[in-house]
Enzyme design. Sequence first.
Site, PDB file in Angstrom:
ATOM      1  N   ASN A  22       0.875  -1.169   0.000  1.00 46.53           N
ATOM      2  CA  ASN A  22       0.000   0.000   0.000  1.00 46.53           C
ATOM      3  C   ASN A  22       0.915   1.222   0.000  1.00 46.53           C
ATOM      4  O   ASN A  22       1.486   1.588   1.030  1.00 46.53           O
ATOM      5  CB  ASN A  22      -0.881  -0.036   1.253  1.00 46.53           C
ATOM      6  N   ARG A  82      -2.480  -2.114  -3.573  1.00 48.23           N
ATOM      7  CA  ARG A  82      -3.679  -1.303  -3.396  1.00 48.23           C
ATOM      8  C   ARG A  82      -3.583  -0.111  -4.340  1.00 48.23           C
ATOM      9  O   ARG A  82      -2.573   0.596  -4.365  1.00 48.23           O
ATOM     10  CB  ARG A  82      -3.753  -0.805  -1.960  1.00 48.23           C
ATOM     11  N   HIS A 138     -12.615   2.988   0.012  1.00 45.16           N
ATOM     12  CA  HIS A 138     -12.636   1.919   1.018  1.00 45.16           C
ATOM     13  C   HIS A 138     -13.381   0.683   0.504  1.00 45.16           C
ATOM     14  O   HIS A 138     -13.881  -0.122   1.303  1.00 45.16           O
ATOM     15  CB  HIS A 138     -13.358   2.353   2.321  1.00 45.16           C
ATOM     16  N   ARG A 140     -11.424  15.800   7.864  1.00 43.33           N
ATOM     17  CA  ARG A 140     -12.150  16.240   6.664  1.00 43.33           C
ATOM     18  C   ARG A 140     -13.574  16.659   7.016  1.00 43.33           C
ATOM     19  O   ARG A 140     -14.224  16.004   7.844  1.00 43.33           O
ATOM     20  CB  ARG A 140     -12.223  15.116   5.636  1.00 43.33           C
ATOM     21  N   PHE A 169     -10.089   9.703  18.216  1.00 44.38           N
ATOM     22  CA  PHE A 169     -11.273   9.437  19.029  1.00 44.38           C
ATOM     23  C   PHE A 169     -10.945   8.972  20.445  1.00 44.38           C
ATOM     24  O   PHE A 169     -11.800   9.013  21.320  1.00 44.38           O
ATOM     25  CB  PHE A 169     -12.210   8.455  18.309  1.00 44.38           C
ATOM     26  N   GLU A 186      -8.043  -5.251   5.130  1.00 43.11           N
ATOM     27  CA  GLU A 186      -7.892  -4.928   3.711  1.00 43.11           C
ATOM     28  C   GLU A 186      -6.733  -5.692   3.080  1.00 43.11           C
ATOM     29  O   GLU A 186      -6.811  -6.097   1.926  1.00 43.11           O
ATOM     30  CB  GLU A 186      -7.702  -3.413   3.544  1.00 43.11           C
TER      31      GLU A 186
HETATM   32  P1  ADP Z   1      -6.853   4.816   8.660  1.00 45.30           P
HETATM   33  O1  ADP Z   1      -7.996   5.458   7.955  1.00 45.30           O
HETATM   34  O2  ADP Z   1      -5.658   5.679   8.769  1.00 45.30           O
HETATM   35  O3  ADP Z   1      -6.584   3.390   8.232  1.00 45.30           O
HETATM   36  P2  ADP Z   1      -7.752   3.574  11.130  1.00 45.30           P
HETATM   37  O4  ADP Z   1      -8.827   2.727  10.594  1.00 45.30           O
HETATM   38  O5  ADP Z   1      -6.517   2.924  11.634  1.00 45.30           O
HETATM   39  O6  ADP Z   1      -7.389   4.748  10.144  1.00 45.30           O
HETATM   40  O7  ADP Z   1      -8.386   4.447  12.309  1.00 45.30           O
HETATM   41  C1  ADP Z   1      -7.591   5.335  13.038  1.00 45.30           C
HETATM   42  C2  ADP Z   1      -8.446   6.042  14.069  1.00 45.30           C
HETATM   43  O8  ADP Z   1      -9.088   5.075  14.901  1.00 45.30           O
HETATM   44  C3  ADP Z   1      -7.642   6.899  15.031  1.00 45.30           C
HETATM   45  O9  ADP Z   1      -7.442   8.186  14.568  1.00 45.30           O
HETATM   46  C4  ADP Z   1      -8.518   6.901  16.249  1.00 45.30           C
HETATM   47  O10 ADP Z   1      -9.410   8.007  16.139  1.00 45.30           O
HETATM   48  C5  ADP Z   1      -9.336   5.641  16.164  1.00 45.30           C
HETATM   49  N1  ADP Z   1      -8.967   4.699  17.226  1.00 45.30           N
HETATM   50  C6  ADP Z   1      -7.964   3.810  17.225  1.00 45.30           C
HETATM   51  N2  ADP Z   1      -7.922   3.115  18.400  1.00 45.30           N
HETATM   52  C7  ADP Z   1      -8.946   3.586  19.150  1.00 45.30           C
HETATM   53  C8  ADP Z   1      -9.458   3.299  20.465  1.00 45.30           C
HETATM   54  N3  ADP Z   1      -8.897   2.366  21.212  1.00 45.30           N
HETATM   55  N4  ADP Z   1     -10.519   4.004  20.881  1.00 45.30           N
HETATM   56  C9  ADP Z   1     -11.091   4.946  20.110  1.00 45.30           C
HETATM   57  N5  ADP Z   1     -10.667   5.264  18.884  1.00 45.30           N
HETATM   58  C10 ADP Z   1      -9.613   4.604  18.401  1.00 45.30           C
END
Ligand code: ADP
Length: 398
Positions: free
Chosen positions: A7, A91, A180, A241, A285, A385
């Site tokens: 990727n 990807r 996605h 965004r 988050f 993925e």
């Molecule tokens: P990407 O789109 O970069 O692949 P991910 O699917 O890895 O992103 O999601 C990343 C986001 O997931 C982080 O910015 C965070 O907001 C959220 N996240 C990851 N772990 C936790 C957690 N334990 N609790 C709440 N939110 C989480």
Amino acid sequence: MKVLVINCGSSSLKFQLIDSESEKCLAKGLCERIGIEGSMITYAPEDGEKEKTVTPMPDHTEAIRLVLEALTNQKTGVVGSLDEIGAVGHRIVHGGEKFAQSVVIDAEVLAAVEACNDLAPLHNPANLIGIDACRKLMPNTPMVGVFDTAFHQTMPEEAYMYGLPYEYYQKYKIRRYGFHGTSHSYVSKRAAEVLGKPYEELKIIVCHLGNGASVSAVKGGKCVDTSMGLTPLEGLMMGTRSGDMDPAIIEFLAHKEGKGIDEIMAVLNKKSGVLGLSDNLSSDFRDLEDGYNAGDENAIRALKAYCYRVAKCIGSYVAAMNGVDVICFTAGIGENAPLVRTFVCSYLGYLGVELDQAANAKRGEDIAITTPQSRTTVMVIPTNEELAIARETVRLVK
Ligand code: ADP
């Protein structure tokens, strides 16, 4: 077969080596700051220690060379030689209208992907550079391209057309594409599998909530709508965004703030979403949940607006499919933020959704988080993925 999944971004490259028989990840890692000072590679074999090495990577070819070196390293590598890698799965972000399926990469495919560069100027050129680098170093290994947009190509015209002059579609192919797709496809299929129900008979809504976030409606195994559009800026509010908003805000802000179009687009892509709405508290988050629990009004505002949007989008897809059987949460937030799932589900009383809070508190499993009595099933399905790309790669090269 062992499949290398790549990727590739403009300055980073994520990789996984997957054994297609056991579907296990043998090793994974990340190259960062490619072409920038201070570049480094992180490499983690399945049963070994994660190692981080700072080393110059002037370009992607050097990054891939280091990845292959790590995978074949005598001490920490997971394959004896490169010959053991049967195929590479790449990807690719944007396949336009040309690619509704994954494809074996050849010169013609590369030209067609390049023709989509305008549609994804930040992503497609980087994906192509990664493919080029791999082809140089593994000239005899088959390569497959798996597109983020492909799964959404089944959307009907009424779902993908914008209310714009038709000539813009004819001239520039301006329409909704969605992203996605690999995740939406994997998660919806997996949900049917876990429930033991035929995929072709289900109406499924997948909420992929990560840094980027999108919802899709999957009816009878085919995507009929999704929330991202021509670009990943449309739809839900995301980490940074804006998602949907009145397009006239762009002009309004340009006048008020004296900003040009590029500056405004940077605000909409990088400074908006929950980061912007929380008055720069965070786009993560984990921070927002902590803030919410501590009564921080910036966190509360952002979280509530975020979840409201997700719930509204789910509602629109219930309408699009005339019902829903299963709603799935996936990706970083969808998989790990029980509070977000609780808030979103609090809007779904009309679907007879009854959350099982004990199940909702679990992590890392394919699991239903509603009670057996719940009229609609809500699930958490961790996305994968890379595995989906590896499966597609094997399917095409075999
Ligand atoms: P990407 O789109 O970069 O692949 P991910 O699917 O890895 O992103 O999601 C990343 C986001 O997931 C982080 O910015 C965070 O907001 C959220 N996240 C990851 N772990 C936790 C957690 N334990 N609790 C709440 N939110 C989480």
